[in-house]
Design an enzyme around this catalytic site. Structure first.
Site, PDB file in Angstrom:
ATOM      1  N   ASP A 109       0.864  -1.186   0.000  1.00 27.19           N
ATOM      2  CA  ASP A 109       0.000   0.000   0.000  1.00 27.19           C
ATOM      3  C   ASP A 109       0.901   1.236   0.000  1.00 27.19           C
ATOM      4  O   ASP A 109       1.560   1.522   1.001  1.00 27.19           O
ATOM      5  CB  ASP A 109      -0.868  -0.053   1.274  1.00 27.19           C
ATOM      6  CG  ASP A 109      -1.869   1.082   1.349  1.00 27.19           C
ATOM      7  OD1 ASP A 109      -1.655   2.106   0.687  1.00 27.19           O
ATOM      8  OD2 ASP A 109      -2.857   0.925   2.090  1.00 27.19           O
ATOM      9  N   HIS A 110       0.907   1.938  -1.120  1.00 24.44           N
ATOM     10  CA  HIS A 110       1.854   3.034  -1.275  1.00 24.44           C
ATOM     11  C   HIS A 110       1.487   4.249  -0.411  1.00 24.44           C
ATOM     12  O   HIS A 110       2.263   5.192  -0.291  1.00 24.44           O
ATOM     13  CB  HIS A 110       1.943   3.441  -2.749  1.00 24.44           C
ATOM     14  CG  HIS A 110       3.251   4.053  -3.133  1.00 24.44           C
ATOM     15  ND1 HIS A 110       4.232   4.357  -2.215  1.00 24.44           N
ATOM     16  CD2 HIS A 110       3.751   4.431  -4.332  1.00 24.44           C
ATOM     17  CE1 HIS A 110       5.269   4.893  -2.836  1.00 24.44           C
ATOM     18  NE2 HIS A 110       5.001   4.947  -4.114  1.00 24.44           N
ATOM     19  N   ARG A 111       0.307   4.220   0.218  1.00 24.16           N
ATOM     20  CA  ARG A 111      -0.028   5.324   1.120  1.00 24.16           C
ATOM     21  C   ARG A 111       0.833   5.253   2.377  1.00 24.16           C
ATOM     22  O   ARG A 111       1.130   6.253   2.987  1.00 24.16           O
ATOM     23  CB  ARG A 111      -1.515   5.257   1.526  1.00 24.16           C
ATOM     24  CG  ARG A 111      -2.451   5.557   0.369  1.00 24.16           C
ATOM     25  CD  ARG A 111      -3.875   5.296   0.762  1.00 24.16           C
ATOM     26  NE  ARG A 111      -4.060   3.912   1.220  1.00 24.16           N
ATOM     27  CZ  ARG A 111      -5.223   3.424   1.623  1.00 24.16           C
ATOM     28  NH1 ARG A 111      -6.294   4.189   1.623  1.00 24.16           N
ATOM     29  NH2 ARG A 111      -5.339   2.164   2.008  1.00 24.16           N
TER      30      ARG A 111
END
Ligand code: CAO
Length: 449
Positions: free
Chosen positions: A417-419
């Site tokens: 999850d690149h967040r």
């Protein structure tokens, strides 16, 4: 005294179950804790026990019926009046106590919220003033010009809306002069999530053609696991910005070890497979890279770090994909993990898995290597922030600086999850896993416990 046997809470986000089979008939006598029905939710199959000893008075459901949590499944006439009265009294006391506790919690929550709102409003006023001449104001003006309409919200509230994927133009403001507050944005996001949960699988506007025009077709209803998988996958894919990282581990030595010491695990009635070894190494990696063991709480703008190491393992079953969880992986030996993995995979395949065995995982491992494939990109299970994909080990020519040597290479993928996780961190995490597979001794002094 007649008691209603209701469908209890099954698991988070599960509100119905199907009656697979009724194990009693009206007029039967049952013991306390005796199973009276076999039920199936979209997560697992489980038995419904009677809460009291007595006689089955009326069965209110039939096999195949869908029953909601809290619905009455059957009524049972207790054969012990005193015990019943006592039980009833205790239950009533428990209920009153719970009610009181709930009220206190609500009161506390309200006080906390009021304080937060006050602080938030003051903070916002200050910030607004500071930002009047600032860079963000320009940005806001430019954005408003672009969108062609004026929205009364501070830049921080706009930023929050952007982060939560909320269209600020749809939010109704409840602040002074209808100003949109951060609470308005959070409430809007919460409502949207709740709505999408209620809706089930969000069908889009796409209209299917009439396939029967081109040949014979057969329509079958989706079963509960398929519906749940479709809904979860869609929600995960739409809400998590996935990025994928790939790497390969030289597992030549590990494969020799597995062949040599696999017999130890066989003595315990199980098999030493790559998945079990990977579980242990992943536990170490999670201790070294705690973000991969965390969850993201955007509503409260918090990162939740978990201090326990629970890992889900994707299991392919006849009914579809299930992800049972192995708890406290860091505290178990590879032999124990091999045995437990064998047991939960079998339970998942034989419909014996309990709903709570499918919950509480922090990351998942999906090994398709037993089937084949050179790589794949699994979808992250919410609320996890990563999943490890394992493909098939194959012998490859590897250049060692002087010559090519045949080495057994295991392809690994990481969906993250690149967040929460940045690319460099993901690359390091996967490299760490590969190096640990190549030389497990490294895990002893490369961080972790
Ligand atoms: N490369 C080569 N061979 C592999 C391998 C790999 N990466 N992983 C497993 N194997 C081999 C095993 O060694 C075993 O070989 P033998 O039969 O010769 O002993 C064989 O494949 C079968 O392994 P297994 O499936 O019994 O055991 P496992 O511990 O490796 O895996 C489980 C357990 C539950 C993960 C697996 O059975 C399974 O269901 N995999 C499918 C997961 C899935 O559907 N993922 C997709 C989800 S989408 O996100």
């Amino acid at each position: 005294m007649i008691k209603e046997l209701k469908l209890p809470e099954i698991a988070e986000n599960v509100d119905t179950a199907t009656v697979l089979s009724l194990l009693v008939s009206e007029g039967d006598t049952v013991e306390e804790e005796q199973n009276v029905a076999e039920m199936e939710s979209d997560k697992a199959t489980f038995d419904l026990p009677s809460e009291i000893a007595g006689k089955i008075k009326e069965i209110k459901v039939s096999e195949g019926d869908d029953v909601k949590v809290g619905d009455v499944v059957m009524t049972i006439e207790s054969d012990e009046k005193n015990k019943e009265d006592e039980g009833e009294k205790a239950e009533k006391e428990k209920e009153e106590e719970q009610e009181k506790k709930k009220e206190e919690e609500e009161e506390k929550e309200k006080e906390k919220k009021d304080e937060e709102n006050k602080a938030e409003e003051e903070k916002e006023k200050k910030k607004e003033k500071e930002e009047k001449e600032g860079e963000e104001k320009k940005e806001e003006a430019a954005e408003e010009e672009r969108e062609g309409s004026e929205v009364p919200a501070s830049p921080s509230v706009r930023r929050l809306a952007r982060e939560l994927g909320v269209d600020i133009y749809k939010v109704e403001g409840t602040g002074p002069a209808d100003r949109i507050t951060s609470d308005d944005v959070k409430a809007f996001a919460k409502e949207a999530v709740q709505k999408s949960d209620q809706k089930g699988i969000a069908a889009d506007d796409y209209e299917l053609p009439d396939f029967s025009k081109w040949g014979e077709i057969e329509k079958k209803s989706m079963d509960s696991i398929r519906k749940r998988t479709a809904k979860n996958m869609q929600a995960s894919w739409q809400s998590i910005p996935h990025v994928f990282q790939f790497d390969k581990a030289d597992v030549t030595e590990l494969e020799n070890f597995r062949k040599k010491y696999g017999k130890e695990v066989e003595k315990e009635g199980s098999k030493l497979t790559v998945t079990a070894i990977l579980l242990k190494i992943t536990a170490k990696a999670l201790q070294t890279f705690p973000r991969f063991n965390a969850s993201l709480d955007l509503q409260n703008e918090e990162i939740i770090y978990k201090k326990y190491i629970n890992i889900g393992v994707a299991v392919d079953t006849e009914r579809g994909l299930l992800v049972p969880v192995i708890w406290d992986v860091d505290q178990k030996s590879i032999t124990e993990l091999s045995v437990e993995l064998g047991e939960i995979a079998e339970a998942a395949r034989n419909k014996k898995i309990k709903p709570d065995q499918l919950q509480g995982g922090n990351i998942a491992i999906s090994n398709l290597g037993g089937i084949g494939g050179t790589n794949f990109t699994p979808i992250i299970y919410r609320p996890n922030v990563a999943i490890i994909g394992v493909s098939r080990t194959s012998t490859e020519p590897v250049y060692n600086g002087g010559e090519f040597k045949p080495r057994m290479m295991l392809p690994l993928s990481l969906s993250y999850d690149h967040r929460l996780i940045d690319g460099a961190e993901a690359a390091k995490f996967l490299r760490w896993l590969c190096e640990a597979l190549e030389n497990p001794l490294l895990t002893m002094f490369k961080g972790g416990k």
